[in-house]
Scaffold this active site. Structure first.
Site, PDB file in Angstrom:
ATOM      1  N   LYS A 113      51.417  48.441  35.743  1.00 21.81           N
ATOM      2  CA  LYS A 113      51.423  46.773  35.742  1.00 21.81           C
ATOM      3  C   LYS A 113      51.417  46.293  34.145  1.00 21.81           C
ATOM      4  O   LYS A 113      51.609  45.269  33.974  1.00 21.81           O
ATOM      5  CB  LYS A 113      50.055  46.145  36.476  1.00 21.81           C
ATOM      6  CG  LYS A 113      50.216  46.465  37.922  1.00 21.81           C
ATOM      7  CD  LYS A 113      49.038  45.845  38.585  1.00 21.81           C
ATOM      8  CE  LYS A 113      49.143  45.741  39.951  1.00 21.81           C
ATOM      9  NZ  LYS A 113      48.931  47.365  40.789  1.00 21.81           N
ATOM     10  N   PHE A 141      42.719  41.435  47.413  1.00 21.44           N
ATOM     11  CA  PHE A 141      41.724  40.269  47.630  1.00 21.44           C
ATOM     12  C   PHE A 141      41.616  40.494  49.271  1.00 21.44           C
ATOM     13  O   PHE A 141      42.840  40.618  50.005  1.00 21.44           O
ATOM     14  CB  PHE A 141      42.343  39.105  47.379  1.00 21.44           C
ATOM     15  CG  PHE A 141      41.890  38.910  45.914  1.00 21.44           C
ATOM     16  CD1 PHE A 141      41.151  39.554  45.098  1.00 21.44           C
ATOM     17  CD2 PHE A 141      42.396  37.869  45.326  1.00 21.44           C
ATOM     18  CE1 PHE A 141      41.092  39.014  43.782  1.00 21.44           C
ATOM     19  CE2 PHE A 141      42.353  37.316  44.116  1.00 21.44           C
ATOM     20  CZ  PHE A 141      41.713  38.019  43.087  1.00 21.44           C
ATOM     21  N   CYS A 144      47.684  41.628  47.574  1.00 22.49           N
ATOM     22  CA  CYS A 144      48.309  42.806  46.756  1.00 22.49           C
ATOM     23  C   CYS A 144      48.484  43.990  47.374  1.00 22.49           C
ATOM     24  O   CYS A 144      49.198  45.034  46.473  1.00 22.49           O
ATOM     25  CB  CYS A 144      47.338  42.901  45.555  1.00 22.49           C
ATOM     26  SG  CYS A 144      46.847  41.161  44.766  1.00 22.49           S
ATOM     27  N   HIS A 199      46.098  51.150  41.076  1.00 20.79           N
ATOM     28  CA  HIS A 199      46.298  49.577  41.415  1.00 20.79           C
ATOM     29  C   HIS A 199      46.092  49.049  39.972  1.00 20.79           C
ATOM     30  O   HIS A 199      47.101  48.184  39.592  1.00 20.79           O
ATOM     31  CB  HIS A 199      45.184  49.106  42.204  1.00 20.79           C
ATOM     32  CG  HIS A 199      45.531  47.686  42.784  1.00 20.79           C
ATOM     33  ND1 HIS A 199      46.879  47.201  43.331  1.00 20.79           N
ATOM     34  CD2 HIS A 199      44.751  46.492  42.692  1.00 20.79           C
ATOM     35  CE1 HIS A 199      46.670  46.046  43.589  1.00 20.79           C
ATOM     36  NE2 HIS A 199      45.532  45.553  43.135  1.00 20.79           N
ATOM     37  N   GLU A 228      37.904  51.123  40.926  1.00 20.17           N
ATOM     38  CA  GLU A 228      39.105  52.146  41.248  1.00 20.17           C
ATOM     39  C   GLU A 228      38.758  53.553  40.582  1.00 20.17           C
ATOM     40  O   GLU A 228      38.917  54.573  41.219  1.00 20.17           O
ATOM     41  CB  GLU A 228      40.536  51.667  40.686  1.00 20.17           C
ATOM     42  CG  GLU A 228      41.459  52.741  41.104  1.00 20.17           C
ATOM     43  CD  GLU A 228      42.849  52.114  41.091  1.00 20.17           C
ATOM     44  OE1 GLU A 228      43.927  52.463  41.602  1.00 20.17           O
ATOM     45  OE2 GLU A 228      43.164  51.040  40.420  1.00 20.17           O
ATOM     46  N   HIS A 259      51.716  42.304  37.566  1.00 20.41           N
ATOM     47  CA  HIS A 259      51.267  42.279  38.977  1.00 20.41           C
ATOM     48  C   HIS A 259      52.183  41.458  39.825  1.00 20.41           C
ATOM     49  O   HIS A 259      52.084  40.352  39.529  1.00 20.41           O
ATOM     50  CB  HIS A 259      49.786  41.952  38.918  1.00 20.41           C
ATOM     51  CG  HIS A 259      49.106  42.338  40.136  1.00 20.41           C
ATOM     52  ND1 HIS A 259      49.779  42.589  41.364  1.00 20.41           N
ATOM     53  CD2 HIS A 259      47.985  42.253  40.385  1.00 20.41           C
ATOM     54  CE1 HIS A 259      48.823  42.965  42.481  1.00 20.41           C
ATOM     55  NE2 HIS A 259      47.721  42.722  41.871  1.00 20.41           N
TER      56      HIS A 259
END
Length: 402
Positions: free
Chosen positions: A326, A390, A162, A294, A305, A331
């Site tokens: 998002k 990830f 991502c 994010h 975050e 996403h």
């Protein structure tokens, strides 16, 4: 070192097939997430996504090209056309030998993989098309952009889940800043909304069945999207000399690795990336007015975050605006940072902060100004774009208004 500016932008995503339409959707807080339309959707547990609708490849490419272009490559080329047209650059001469393209993607030609696995395992075919490999490879989009626009300089693809797009744009930024080249086409794309792509994500049990609600206490997971965001990064003096319209200046970039867990995010790793981008841009934290988060809508990401932002900015965190688009387009995995950079540019140029839609309940662990549900007018000079992936891959870009 050279200054780096953005002189062109292009996109296709669940909200619109171009930049003006996407920005209009951001301003109105429109949601592009809806019911998926794809083969065997009834076999899926997750049946929503930020899908690109009304897409007709034959309106943009001939049959020979479509044989070579996976859906993620098609999206990339369409967005690249818009970005390069806006920049006004011509790569047929000397500039073409120096300019390059660096793009991000996580899955590459996953639709092509899915279709051909079906052909072999479900339909029992013993052979596939001879161009399957060049169609599905991760660098296919970057290669086709280089060929379409005569970009003969540094060209490659970044795949860091991502964070792929932010890593790619960070590389482009550093190459121009160091003097390696004067122009780079950069960004990212993704098209994982096929049966196999969604089924794989279902296994992680992080997907929402109804909506993406970042930072809201009743959030229940992320929602996949698809599309592309492409930009022209250019050396400032080169752009100014030709009278180019400058959308924003890229002033800082940082990347860190959590070196911890393959899926669980780290507050420390995220915080080091944010503070690193500030240092790289020689920025005071109080200069930052907006952060495009994010913001996936998972409890692990959202809380981590927000904790990282609070850690880096201290008392100024209460004055920051932080939102996740998002919630509108889903996403886009490897392409997500690129589409989200449009919200950063809109904040700087238009003084409009894109909202976090779907926000319903206050979460004390996300006690920041998340610009809930409605866009806001606010003048900001510096913005950040966060991407945390990830594998513990973190990448943060800092932009300034010009």
């Amino acid at each position: 070192m050279a200054r780096v500016v953005i002189t062109g932008a292009g996109t296709i995503n669940a909200l619109a097939h171009d930049v003006p339409g996407t920005l209009a959707a951001f301003r109105s807080g429109r949601c592009g997430i809806g019911a998926l339309e794809l083969r065997d959707v009834e076999r899926l547990s997750i049946r929503i996504g930020g899908q690109v609708h009304d897409w007709d490849p034959e309106a943009h490419f001939n049959r020979q090209q479509i044989v070579l272009y996976d859906r993620f490559t098609q999206f990339t080329l369409l967005a690249a056309r818009e970005a390069i047209a806006q920049s006004g650059l011509d790569f047929d001469g000397r500039l073409g030998y120096e300019a390059g393209v660096v793009l991000g993607t996580a899955g590459g030609g996953l639709t092509t993989s899915d279709e051909n696995y079906r052909a072999v395992y479900e339909e029992g075919k013993n052979r596939v098309h001879p161009l399957v490999v060049p169609k599905l490879m991760n660098n296919a989009a970057a290669s086709h952009v280089s060929m379409a626009f005569n970009l003969k300089g540094p060209s490659f693809t970044v795949a860091t889940a991502c964070a792929s797009s932010n890593h790619a744009m960070g590389q482009a930024f550093m190459m121009i800043r160091s003097g390696l080249t004067k122009v780079m086409v950069t960004g990212g794309s993704e098209s994982m909304l096929c049966f196999g792509g969604i089924k794989a994500w279902e296994g992680l049990r992080v997907m929402s069945r109804d909506a993406c609600r970042p930072f809201s206490a009743n959030r229940n997971g992320m929602v996949q999207g698809e599309g592309a965001g492409i930009f022209v990064f250019e050396e400032y003096e080169h752009a100014r000399a030709r009278g180019a319209e400058i959308l924003a200046e890229v002033v800082g970039f940082a990347m860190t690795s959590d070196a911890g867990d393959i899926v669980m995010p780290s507050m420390q790793g995220a915080a080091r990336a944010i503070s690193g981008a500030l240092r790289d841009g020689r920025l005071n934290g109080e200069e930052v007015g907006y952060i495009n988060a994010h913001g996936t809508g998972t409890a692990a990401n959202d809380k981590t975050e927000c904790a990282a932002v609070a850690d880096v900015f201290g008392h100024h965190a209460d004055k920051l605006m932080i939102s996740s688009t998002k919630s509108m387009h889903g996403h886009l995995i490897g392409g997500t940072g690129a589409v989200e950079l449009l919200a950063c540019i809109m904040a700087l140029r238009e003084g409009v902060i894109a909202p976090t839609i779907g926000y319903e309940e206050f979460d004390p662990e996300c006690a920041l100004d998340v610009v809930p549900n409605e866009a806001r007018e606010a003048k900001v000079e510096v913005v950040l774009s966060n991407a945390f992936a990830f594998g513990g891959m973190n990448a943060v870009l800092a932009l300034r208004r010009v």
